[in-house]
Design an enzyme around this catalytic site. Sequence first.
Site, PDB file in Angstrom:
ATOM      1  CB  ALA A  72      -0.895  -0.021   1.229  1.00  0.00           C
ATOM      2  N   GLY A 117       0.568  -4.971   0.957  1.00  0.00           N
ATOM      3  CA  GLY A 117      -0.714  -4.980   0.239  1.00  0.00           C
ATOM      4  C   GLY A 117      -0.620  -5.697  -1.105  1.00  0.00           C
ATOM      5  CD  GLU A 120      -2.566  -7.195   3.240  1.00  0.00           C
ATOM      6  OE1 GLU A 120      -2.456  -6.050   2.770  1.00  0.00           O
ATOM      7  OE2 GLU A 120      -2.921  -7.416   4.404  1.00  0.00           O
ATOM      8  CD  GLU A 140       1.694  -5.509   5.711  1.00  0.00           C
ATOM      9  OE1 GLU A 140       2.559  -6.382   5.948  1.00  0.00           O
ATOM     10  OE2 GLU A 140       0.892  -5.606   4.773  1.00  0.00           O
TER      11      GLU A 140
HETATM   12  N1  CO8 Z   1       4.537   3.163  -1.012  1.00  0.00           N
HETATM   13  C1  CO8 Z   1       4.888   4.360  -1.546  1.00  0.00           C
HETATM   14  N2  CO8 Z   1       5.951   4.513  -2.362  1.00  0.00           N
HETATM   15  C2  CO8 Z   1       6.691   3.427  -2.635  1.00  0.00           C
HETATM   16  C3  CO8 Z   1       6.392   2.167  -2.104  1.00  0.00           C
HETATM   17  C4  CO8 Z   1       5.244   2.056  -1.261  1.00  0.00           C
HETATM   18  N3  CO8 Z   1       4.845   0.888  -0.740  1.00  0.00           N
HETATM   19  N4  CO8 Z   1       7.306   1.283  -2.546  1.00  0.00           N
HETATM   20  C5  CO8 Z   1       8.149   1.981  -3.318  1.00  0.00           C
HETATM   21  N5  CO8 Z   1       7.791   3.285  -3.370  1.00  0.00           N
HETATM   22  C6  CO8 Z   1       8.445   4.371  -4.089  1.00  0.00           C
HETATM   23  C7  CO8 Z   1       9.713   4.827  -3.401  1.00  0.00           C
HETATM   24  O1  CO8 Z   1       9.426   5.707  -2.344  1.00  0.00           O
HETATM   25  C8  CO8 Z   1      10.455   5.470  -4.546  1.00  0.00           C
HETATM   26  O2  CO8 Z   1       9.909   6.743  -4.767  1.00  0.00           O
HETATM   27  P1  CO8 Z   1      10.871   7.955  -5.235  1.00  0.00           P
HETATM   28  O3  CO8 Z   1      11.382   7.560  -6.589  1.00  0.00           O
HETATM   29  O4  CO8 Z   1       9.950   9.109  -5.267  1.00  0.00           O
HETATM   30  O5  CO8 Z   1      11.961   8.051  -4.227  1.00  0.00           O
HETATM   31  C9  CO8 Z   1      10.075   4.601  -5.745  1.00  0.00           C
HETATM   32  O6  CO8 Z   1       8.889   3.895  -5.356  1.00  0.00           O
HETATM   33  C10 CO8 Z   1      11.126   3.575  -6.059  1.00  0.00           C
HETATM   34  O7  CO8 Z   1      11.433   2.856  -4.876  1.00  0.00           O
HETATM   35  P2  CO8 Z   1      12.926   2.650  -4.352  1.00  0.00           P
HETATM   36  O8  CO8 Z   1      13.789   3.808  -4.759  1.00  0.00           O
HETATM   37  O9  CO8 Z   1      12.859   2.341  -2.894  1.00  0.00           O
HETATM   38  O10 CO8 Z   1      13.358   1.383  -5.208  1.00  0.00           O
HETATM   39  P3  CO8 Z   1      14.269   0.175  -4.782  1.00  0.00           P
HETATM   40  O11 CO8 Z   1      14.422  -0.673  -6.013  1.00  0.00           O
HETATM   41  O12 CO8 Z   1      15.508   0.645  -4.123  1.00  0.00           O
HETATM   42  O13 CO8 Z   1      13.426  -0.649  -3.678  1.00  0.00           O
HETATM   43  C11 CO8 Z   1      11.456  -1.678  -2.749  1.00  0.00           C
HETATM   44  C12 CO8 Z   1      12.191  -1.204  -4.012  1.00  0.00           C
HETATM   45  C13 CO8 Z   1      12.263  -2.824  -2.101  1.00  0.00           C
HETATM   46  C14 CO8 Z   1      10.106  -2.189  -3.160  1.00  0.00           C
HETATM   47  C15 CO8 Z   1      11.364  -0.516  -1.728  1.00  0.00           C
HETATM   48  O14 CO8 Z   1      10.830   0.619  -2.391  1.00  0.00           O
HETATM   49  C16 CO8 Z   1      10.469  -0.807  -0.559  1.00  0.00           C
HETATM   50  O15 CO8 Z   1      10.918  -1.404   0.396  1.00  0.00           O
HETATM   51  N6  CO8 Z   1       9.193  -0.381  -0.639  1.00  0.00           N
HETATM   52  C17 CO8 Z   1       8.264  -0.502   0.456  1.00  0.00           C
HETATM   53  C18 CO8 Z   1       7.804  -1.942   0.628  1.00  0.00           C
HETATM   54  C19 CO8 Z   1       6.843  -2.068   1.786  1.00  0.00           C
HETATM   55  O16 CO8 Z   1       7.199  -1.869   2.930  1.00  0.00           O
HETATM   56  N7  CO8 Z   1       5.593  -2.433   1.479  1.00  0.00           N
HETATM   57  C20 CO8 Z   1       4.557  -2.590   2.474  1.00  0.00           C
HETATM   58  C21 CO8 Z   1       3.812  -1.319   2.637  1.00  0.00           C
HETATM   59  S1  CO8 Z   1       2.658  -1.390   3.968  1.00  0.00           S
HETATM   60  C22 CO8 Z   1       1.334  -2.157   3.305  1.00  0.00           C
HETATM   61  O17 CO8 Z   1       1.348  -2.610   2.188  1.00  0.00           O
HETATM   62  C23 CO8 Z   1       0.162  -2.246   4.189  1.00  0.00           C
HETATM   63  C24 CO8 Z   1      -0.991  -2.900   3.467  1.00  0.00           C
HETATM   64  C25 CO8 Z   1      -2.222  -2.546   4.143  1.00  0.00           C
HETATM   65  C26 CO8 Z   1      -3.441  -2.920   3.318  1.00  0.00           C
HETATM   66  C27 CO8 Z   1      -4.102  -1.846   2.613  1.00  0.00           C
HETATM   67  C28 CO8 Z   1      -4.838  -0.889   3.450  1.00  0.00           C
HETATM   68  C29 CO8 Z   1      -5.348  -1.282   4.700  1.00  0.00           C
END
Ligand code: CO8
Length: 271
Positions: A72, A117, A120, A140
């Site tokens: 998410a 998400g 999920e 999460e």
């Molecule tokens: N949300 C918002 N932005 C994101 C997300 C995310 N989940 N994942 C990546 N991005 C963005 C980054 O911020 C970045 O933006 P910018 O270019 O503006 O800096 C861009 O995407 C590229 O990402 P990275 O530079 O980090 O790229 P990498 O290749 O280095 O890494 C990853 C990729 C490993 C995917 C890394 O971005 C990461 O760890 N992302 C977050 C993963 C995460 O923690 N996901 C879980 C989120 S919590 C959740 O899903 C809760 C679900 C709840 C259910 C729905 C509602 C109730």
Amino acid sequence: MTDVVVEKKGHVAIVKIEHMKAMNALSTDMYAQLEEAFDEVGKMDDVYCVILTGSSTVNKKGKTVNSFVAGADIAQMSTMTVAEGKAFGNDSNRVCWKIENFKRPVIAAINGFCLGGGCELAMSCDIRLASDNALFGQPEVGLGITPGCGGTQRLARLIGMGKAKELLYTARGNYTAQDALAMGLVNYVYPLDQLMDEAMKLAEEIAAQAPIAVSLVKEAVNVGMQTDLNSALKLEGNCFGECFATEDQKYGMAWFLDKNRDKPAKEFKNK
Ligand code: CO8
């Protein structure tokens, strides 16, 4: 819709998430677009199977990266109030429920990051295929939240409580496709460049069966898994009986009984 694209190939619809500037992260708007896409596919009477997949982009370092859904949208969630968090959870759950109960089977073709998400969302699909570069996890609790879209429920039902709790408690985001295969989270792993072909082959194989019978099987498995065996078997009996009101049952059995070796290939009519 701009970030979720629907394409139709024969009896198969492909729903592709293309919001790579945030690795396909799901915001309220993205969930709404996904819902709209499935509503659109739902109106296509001749679509008998759906593939849900992600996309790829070239990142700032010039590297091609692939993402199914990286969770998410953390930027959107970062400022949410309790009420907004609950509303977001309800909205996302509604969309995943819609996919889980979509009248046709949905195959998740997981082409990269499948986190939070995203995992999920994949679990609300009927069957999951992964590319060998895919990464899985429920990160999460590392962000100070619980999963909010079925992660605490579908994961345990799918892979067992012990393994699910490992994923949910550790917040690791680096379970590989082979790990996912070993734990039963995905059915098959393919090289990335073969993933969509394999998903298409499977979707076409499903789409070639009697569509009403396939839909009834989906209903019987989904509803039956949430009830006691006795009630579930009654449901199965009803589904079985309903098939005899269809032309496809008459056609399918007549086709089998026809001993003519030159008969045309089987083609169901969804009637
Ligand atoms: N949300 C918002 N932005 C994101 C997300 C995310 N989940 N994942 C990546 N991005 C963005 C980054 O911020 C970045 O933006 P910018 O270019 O503006 O800096 C861009 O995407 C590229 O990402 P990275 O530079 O980090 O790229 P990498 O290749 O280095 O890494 C990853 C990729 C490993 C995917 C890394 O971005 C990461 O760890 N992302 C977050 C993963 C995460 O923690 N996901 C879980 C989120 S919590 C959740 O899903 C809760 C679900 C709840 C259910 C729905 C509602 C109730």
